[in-house]
Structures are given as structure tokens and as C-alpha cells.
Design a protein around this motif. Structure first.
Motif, PDB file in Angstrom:
ATOM      1  N   PRO A 289       2.964   3.916   4.331  1.00 42.24           N
ATOM      2  CA  PRO A 289       2.015   3.795   5.319  1.00 42.24           C
ATOM      3  C   PRO A 289       2.319   5.025   6.366  1.00 42.24           C
ATOM      4  N   VAL A 290       3.516   5.485   6.556  1.00 39.28           N
ATOM      5  CA  VAL A 290       3.889   6.308   7.789  1.00 39.28           C
ATOM      6  C   VAL A 290       3.611   7.697   7.466  1.00 39.28           C
TER       7      VAL A 290
ATOM      8  N   ARG B 268      -4.765  11.195   3.613  1.00 39.51           N
ATOM      9  CA  ARG B 268      -5.958  10.733   3.856  1.00 39.51           C
ATOM     10  C   ARG B 268      -7.112  11.701   3.874  1.00 39.51           C
ATOM     11  N   GLY B 269      -6.845  12.718   4.517  1.00 38.73           N
ATOM     12  CA  GLY B 269      -7.864  13.758   4.880  1.00 38.73           C
ATOM     13  C   GLY B 269      -8.513  14.509   3.493  1.00 38.73           C
TER      14      GLY B 269
ATOM     15  N   LEU C 233      -4.255   2.769  -2.366  1.00 39.99           N
ATOM     16  CA  LEU C 233      -3.015   2.504  -2.213  1.00 39.99           C
ATOM     17  C   LEU C 233      -2.584   0.976  -1.691  1.00 39.99           C
ATOM     18  N   PRO C 234      -1.445   0.499  -1.752  1.00 45.17           N
ATOM     19  CA  PRO C 234      -1.299  -0.915  -1.389  1.00 45.17           C
ATOM     20  C   PRO C 234      -1.566  -1.040  -0.042  1.00 45.17           C
ATOM     21  N   HIS C 235      -1.019  -0.163   0.802  1.00 49.30           N
ATOM     22  CA  HIS C 235      -1.114  -0.435   2.085  1.00 49.30           C
ATOM     23  C   HIS C 235      -2.520  -0.507   2.941  1.00 49.30           C
TER      24      HIS C 235
ATOM     25  N   GLY D  29      -4.422  -1.364  12.815  1.00 50.77           N
ATOM     26  CA  GLY D  29      -3.762  -1.842  11.546  1.00 50.77           C
ATOM     27  C   GLY D  29      -2.492  -2.006  11.030  1.00 50.77           C
ATOM     28  N   THR D  30      -2.124  -0.487  10.927  1.00 48.35           N
ATOM     29  CA  THR D  30      -0.698  -0.245  10.618  1.00 48.35           C
ATOM     30  C   THR D  30       0.189  -1.011  11.449  1.00 48.35           C
TER      31      THR D  30
END
Length: 263
Positions: A197-198, A205-206, A215-217, A76-77
Motif C-alpha cells: 500500500p505504501v 496507480r497512474g 490488489l488486496p489493499h 483510506g490508507t
């Protein structure tokens, strides 16, 4: 001719013939067209999407993941990454005029700040939607051609996917536009949009998965149905709703700041 910071204009200005919205909108479109970054960002995003489409169609490259080899089209990213080049168009259109007092010149010609902001926003939205078509369509067609011809993906589903991508490009452009106005420049918005995103999303996330997916991404990944963790995805409708909310907050905050803050 005079106007206060909220964009209110007096009867004297109206009688004298204020600059119409159509004229301001056309001028803002012309500004965006003449920005070199507009054409560079469009070319880079289009080329990147085309390359990703070829890689997805041929399945010639796979990336090693925790669960084995992953097709490029499911990363996805990586699939979304060209949009952050594309968003530079909106960011420069909104934030570029803060350099060397250029915005003061624009306000001298169009003192009504509400009208000016609306015209700028409309120009960014129109450019974002129209420019997204050549940036996205070739790569999207190439990437999904094998699935369509093989009967694994219907025309309707492919059209929905394309509409989702175009919507994501438009909404992220609006987020970038608003952020650039609030930050009064181009460096900070682009840096934040690229870093989120990076670095930020993977780091949180964890620990905060329920927060990160809003979040937008991450909302963009849900909208495009390419979220890395399907269990944490919002779904297309949820992703669209969250991304629209971010765009509304960004644009609304920018409008308030633009109308009331000194240049």
C-alpha cells in the motif's frame, strides 16, 4: 504411526487413535494465545484505531491534499493501516513454526498434514475474527458517534460499516496466514503486506489503474468505502469479492504447499 506428504493416514493410525481435530484445533489456539506478538499486535492495533477514531470524531486534524484539506476519516490508507499490525498475529501463527524446526515437532505429533493445516487455519480464522472485535470496535464507535447522534448515519449503516471492517481484518489475516506458509517465515509476508500500500500501489496507480484496484489493499479500501478515487472503486460488494478471492488463492496455495513440501 505414519503418514505421507498429502496427509493420508493408514488404518493402523486410525485404529491406534489418531489425534482428533478438536485436540489439534485447541492446541493451535493455545499456541496463538501464548505468542507475545498476539497481545502486542492486538494492543497496538486497538490503540491506533482508537486514536484514529478520536481524530475522525473531533475533526481536529486534517491532511493537506490535492483538492484541499482532507478529514482523517476519509484517508483510506491511514484508516486501514492498523490492520497491517493486526495481521502480524496470523503471520506469526503460520510462519513462526518454521524457525528452528518447530514444525517438525508438530508434524511428529500430528502426521496428518491436511488435518494439521485445517486446524491451523481454523485457529487463525477464529482468532482473527474474535480479536478483531476489541481491535476495531472502540475506535469505530468513537469515530462514528457524532454522525450517529447527529442523525447523519443510521444504526444499520454503522453496523454494515463495522461488519465490513471485521471482514477485512479476517480476510487479510487469512491472506497473511497463507503467504506465511508459502514463504515459510514471517519477514517476507509482513514486508510485502506493508510495502504494497505504501510503495507498490502508488507507483502503479497512474500507469495501471485498472490492475491496481484489484490488489488486496485497494480491494480493502473499496470494501470499507474509503477508496481515494471513487471512480476506480469496486464498491463494497466488489471489494469483498476480490478480497475473498485473494484469501482463497493464498490459503489454497498454502494448503497445496504444506501438504506436499518437505519441512
Amino acid at each position: 504411526m505414519s503418514a505421507d506428504r498429502t496427509g493420508r493416514t493408514g488404518a493402523t493410525e486410525d485404529a491406534a487413535g489418531a489425534v482428533g481435530f478438536g485436540d489439534v484445533f485447541a492446541a493451535e489456539l493455545a499456541k496463538i494465545r501464548t505468542l507475545p506478538v498476539t497481545w502486542v499486535a492486538l494492543a497496538v492495533a486497538s490503540a491506533a484505531n482508537a486514536l484514529l477514531g478520536v481524530l475522525a470524531a473531533t475533526d481536529a486534524v486534517r491532511i493537506a491534499g490535492q483538492d484541499g484539506q482532507i478529514a482523517v476519516g476519509r484517508l483510506g490508507t491511514l484508516v486501514v493501516s492498523p490492520v497491517y499490525v493486526f495481521v502480524a498475529i496470523a503471520v506469526h501463527a503460520a510462519g513462526g513454526e518454521y524457525r528452528a524446526g518447530q514444525l517438525r515437532v508438530t508434524l511428529a505429533a500430528v502426521p496428518d498434514r491436511n488435518r494439521l493445516f485445517t486446524a491451523k487455519l481454523a485457529a487463525t480464522a477464529a482468532t482473527g475474527l474474535l480479536a478483531a472485535i476489541p481491535a476495531v470496535l472502540p475506535g469505530h464507535l468513537v469515530g462514528h458517534a457524532p454522525a450517529i447522534t447527529g442523525g447523519h448515519l443510521g444504526i444499520g449503516a454503522a453496523a454494515v460499516g463495522l461488519a465490513a471492517v471485521l471482514g477485512a481484518y479476517l480476510l487479510l489475516s487469512l491472506i497473511g496466514h497463507g503467504f506465511a506458509v508459502i514463504a515459510r517465515g514471517v519477514v517476507t509476508p509482513l514486508a510485502v503486506l506493508l510495502v504494497t500500500p505504501v510503495l507498490i500501489s502508488p507507483a502503479l496507480r497512474g500507469a495501471l489503474p485498472d490492475l491496481v484496484r484489484f490488489l488486496p489493499h485497494e480491494a480493502t479500501l473499496s470494501l470499507l468505502d474509503t477508496a481515494g478515487d471513487p471512480g476506480a472503486a469496486l464498491g463494497r460488494a466488489g471489494g469483498l469479492l476480490v478480497l475473498t478471492a485473494w484469501a482463497g488463492l493464498s490459503v489454497g496455495g498454502a494448503w497445496l504447499v504444506f501438504a506436499r513440501r518437505d519441512v
